[in-house]
Design a protein around this motif. Structure first.
Motif, PDB file in Angstrom:
ATOM      1  N   LEU A 137       0.828  -1.208   0.000  1.00 48.62           N
ATOM      2  CA  LEU A 137       0.000   0.000   0.000  1.00 48.62           C
ATOM      3  C   LEU A 137       0.864   1.260   0.000  1.00 48.62           C
ATOM      4  O   LEU A 137       0.527   2.247  -0.659  1.00 48.62           O
ATOM      5  N   ALA A 138       1.987   1.231   0.722  1.00 55.62           N
ATOM      6  CA  ALA A 138       2.883   2.391   0.738  1.00 55.62           C
ATOM      7  C   ALA A 138       3.469   2.646  -0.648  1.00 55.62           C
ATOM      8  O   ALA A 138       3.574   3.799  -1.096  1.00 55.62           O
ATOM      9  N   LEU A 139       3.825   1.581  -1.356  1.00 59.51           N
ATOM     10  CA  LEU A 139       4.355   1.736  -2.714  1.00 59.51           C
ATOM     11  C   LEU A 139       3.274   2.238  -3.668  1.00 59.51           C
ATOM     12  O   LEU A 139       3.561   3.007  -4.589  1.00 59.51           O
ATOM     13  N   ILE A 140       2.038   1.814  -3.455  1.00 59.37           N
ATOM     14  CA  ILE A 140       0.931   2.344  -4.249  1.00 59.37           C
ATOM     15  C   ILE A 140       0.782   3.837  -3.999  1.00 59.37           C
ATOM     16  O   ILE A 140       0.510   4.624  -4.917  1.00 59.37           O
ATOM     17  N   GLY A 141       0.979   4.258  -2.745  1.00 66.31           N
ATOM     18  CA  GLY A 141       0.953   5.684  -2.434  1.00 66.31           C
ATOM     19  C   GLY A 141       2.056   6.445  -3.154  1.00 66.31           C
ATOM     20  O   GLY A 141       1.849   7.581  -3.614  1.00 66.31           O
ATOM     21  N   MET A 142       3.235   5.826  -3.293  1.00 67.47           N
ATOM     22  CA  MET A 142       4.323   6.461  -4.038  1.00 67.47           C
ATOM     23  C   MET A 142       3.974   6.590  -5.517  1.00 67.47           C
ATOM     24  O   MET A 142       4.311   7.591  -6.158  1.00 67.47           O
ATOM     25  N   PHE A 238      -2.158  -0.526 -11.252  1.00 69.03           N
ATOM     26  CA  PHE A 238      -3.554  -0.957 -11.308  1.00 69.03           C
ATOM     27  C   PHE A 238      -3.667  -2.462 -11.079  1.00 69.03           C
ATOM     28  O   PHE A 238      -4.529  -2.935 -10.330  1.00 69.03           O
ATOM     29  N   THR A 239      -2.790  -3.222 -11.723  1.00 68.18           N
ATOM     30  CA  THR A 239      -2.840  -4.681 -11.581  1.00 68.18           C
ATOM     31  C   THR A 239      -2.480  -5.108 -10.169  1.00 68.18           C
ATOM     32  O   THR A 239      -3.059  -6.062  -9.632  1.00 68.18           O
ATOM     33  N   SER A 240      -1.532  -4.412  -9.540  1.00 64.23           N
ATOM     34  CA  SER A 240      -1.172  -4.739  -8.151  1.00 64.23           C
ATOM     35  C   SER A 240      -2.361  -4.551  -7.228  1.00 64.23           C
ATOM     36  O   SER A 240      -2.599  -5.376  -6.332  1.00 64.23           O
ATOM     37  N   SER A 241      -3.127  -3.476  -7.425  1.00 66.26           N
ATOM     38  CA  SER A 241      -4.318  -3.253  -6.605  1.00 66.26           C
ATOM     39  C   SER A 241      -5.315  -4.386  -6.794  1.00 66.26           C
ATOM     40  O   SER A 241      -5.915  -4.876  -5.826  1.00 66.26           O
ATOM     41  N   ALA A 242      -5.511  -4.813  -8.052  1.00 62.20           N
ATOM     42  CA  ALA A 242      -6.456  -5.893  -8.331  1.00 62.20           C
ATOM     43  C   ALA A 242      -6.013  -7.206  -7.706  1.00 62.20           C
ATOM     44  O   ALA A 242      -6.818  -7.931  -7.091  1.00 62.20           O
ATOM     45  N   GLN A 254     -12.540  -7.489  -0.315  1.00 64.10           N
ATOM     46  CA  GLN A 254     -12.042  -6.859  -1.546  1.00 64.10           C
ATOM     47  C   GLN A 254     -12.305  -5.366  -1.552  1.00 64.10           C
ATOM     48  O   GLN A 254     -11.446  -4.562  -1.922  1.00 64.10           O
ATOM     49  N   ALA A 255     -13.518  -4.968  -1.162  1.00 66.89           N
ATOM     50  CA  ALA A 255     -13.870  -3.548  -1.206  1.00 66.89           C
ATOM     51  C   ALA A 255     -13.001  -2.738  -0.252  1.00 66.89           C
ATOM     52  O   ALA A 255     -12.582  -1.614  -0.567  1.00 66.89           O
ATOM     53  N   THR A 256     -12.702  -3.300   0.923  1.00 70.49           N
ATOM     54  CA  THR A 256     -11.848  -2.604   1.879  1.00 70.49           C
ATOM     55  C   THR A 256     -10.449  -2.409   1.312  1.00 70.49           C
ATOM     56  O   THR A 256      -9.857  -1.330   1.421  1.00 70.49           O
ATOM     57  N   ALA A 261      -6.367   1.059  -1.185  1.00 75.55           N
ATOM     58  CA  ALA A 261      -5.427   1.304  -2.277  1.00 75.55           C
ATOM     59  C   ALA A 261      -5.743   2.624  -2.972  1.00 75.55           C
ATOM     60  O   ALA A 261      -4.846   3.426  -3.262  1.00 75.55           O
ATOM     61  N   SER A 262      -7.017   2.855  -3.241  1.00 77.60           N
ATOM     62  CA  SER A 262      -7.419   4.106  -3.885  1.00 77.60           C
ATOM     63  C   SER A 262      -7.133   5.302  -2.983  1.00 77.60           C
ATOM     64  O   SER A 262      -6.693   6.362  -3.451  1.00 77.60           O
ATOM     65  N   SER A 263      -7.363   5.132  -1.685  1.00 79.36           N
ATOM     66  CA  SER A 263      -7.152   6.235  -0.736  1.00 79.36           C
ATOM     67  C   SER A 263      -5.680   6.614  -0.634  1.00 79.36           C
ATOM     68  O   SER A 263      -5.326   7.801  -0.663  1.00 79.36           O
ATOM     69  N   VAL A 264      -4.807   5.608  -0.503  1.00 82.47           N
ATOM     70  CA  VAL A 264      -3.386   5.933  -0.369  1.00 82.47           C
ATOM     71  C   VAL A 264      -2.830   6.489  -1.679  1.00 82.47           C
ATOM     72  O   VAL A 264      -1.938   7.359  -1.680  1.00 82.47           O
ATOM     73  N   GLN A 265      -3.367   6.004  -2.805  1.00 78.05           N
ATOM     74  CA  GLN A 265      -2.922   6.543  -4.090  1.00 78.05           C
ATOM     75  C   GLN A 265      -3.305   8.022  -4.210  1.00 78.05           C
ATOM     76  O   GLN A 265      -2.492   8.865  -4.614  1.00 78.05           O
ATOM     77  N   ASN A 266      -4.529   8.358  -3.827  1.00 79.02           N
ATOM     78  CA  ASN A 266      -4.969   9.747  -3.885  1.00 79.02           C
ATOM     79  C   ASN A 266      -4.278  10.610  -2.839  1.00 79.02           C
ATOM     80  O   ASN A 266      -4.003  11.793  -3.080  1.00 79.02           O
TER      81      ASN A 266
END
Length: 287
Positions: A137-142, A238-242, A254-256, A261-266
């Motif tokens: 999740l931290a890398l998704i935030g990056m 995107f694929t990592s989030s999926a 899944q929704a959580t 993932a969407s929250s940390v990305q934003n």
């Protein structure tokens, strides 16, 4: 508009995750990359002829078209029962994607006895009970930080410092999506092979190469090759989030996961935009 896109992506991934097929979401998303490639130069030309205000007035009704798509998507838990066996077969694909520990096992037991009644804090604890998940999740935030910097300032930089205009600006978006289209079809097996964290770390390298190309560009034409890095970054993000969401199919979280993932990305995009906005005023965009 960004909320609509995030909602649509989350609903598609979650619907596929319920049947143990979240890895198909990137292939679905590749259709968006095709539309991006075709429409970006056209919108760039329209903005030059009619102005940016006209583009916004044109875009707003188009966003509303996503609403009926969200309504008809199969987003009920009727698909959950068929997902368990498929998920278990995928969970051991590689060491990096192995089951996530005691907190996850506890939640899995709850999934069969009314887990859907878990309060949101308990869901967060279940998802974040593994350092691996937190690091992903931290890398998704990056990745989000990179998107925030580029989507907010790149076109301004191209127009102000490189004298780009109209269709040239739109063509940069087309170049961004060119690599996405084929990569979306192979990103899932690639990430299962090298692991989510390794894949996302490669996105950081691609981001550094891309921004280095921006800083050294002499004209807009020399920027286009570096824009291909966006396809690598976005497809793997995107694929990592999926795939991360797919790992929590048994627990029905899944929704959580997708929401986090969407929250940390934003959040990453927001922080980067604020910081870069302050830096740009002091030292200029190229620096």
């Amino acid at each position: 508009a960004s909320d609509t896109g995030a909602l649509l992506d989350a609903m598609i991934v979650r619907s596929l995750a319920w049947v143990g097929a979240a890895s198909l979401a990137p292939r679905t998303r590749s259709l968006g990359a095709v539309a991006w490639c075709l429409s970006a130069p056209l919108f760039g030309l329209i903005s030059r002829v009619c102005g940016y205000a006209f583009l916004f007035r044109l875009y707003s009704p188009l966003v509303l078209l996503a609403i009926p798509v969200c309504i008809v998507l199969p987003v009920t838990s009727a698909y959950a029962a068929t997902a368990t066996a498929s998920h278990e077969n995928r969970s051991a694909a590689c060491d990096d994607d192995a089951p996530l520990g005691a907190a996850e096992e506890e939640t899995a037991d709850a999934a069969h006895s009314g887990e859907r009644g878990l309060p949101f804090p308990a869901r967060l604890r279940a998802v974040c009970g593994s350092t691996r998940t937190v690091s992903v999740l931290a890398l998704i935030g990056m990745c989000g930080a990179h998107f925030g910097m580029v989507f907010t300032f790149a076109l301004v930089y191209f127009e102000h410092d490189l004298d780009a205009h109209g269709a040239q600006l739109g063509a940069t978006l087309t170049a961004q999506a060119l690599l996405e289209i084929p990569l979306f079809h192979v990103a899932a097996p690639l990430l299962r092979s090298i692991g989510l964290r390794t894949g996302l770390l490669s996105c950081m390298l691609a981001a550094a190469v891309r921004l280095g190309g921006y800083a050294s560009a002499a004209s807009i034409w020399t920027v286009y090759p570096f824009e291909l890095a966006h396809g690598w970054i976005f497809a793997l993000y995107f694929t990592s989030s999926a795939l991360l969401a797919e790992e929590f199919t048994v627990q029905r979280l899944q929704a959580t996961v997708l929401g986090l993932a969407s929250s940390v990305q934003n959040a990453g995009a927001l922080c980067a935009t604020l910081i870069w906005g302050a830096l740009a005023q002091r030292v200029g965009l190229r620096t």
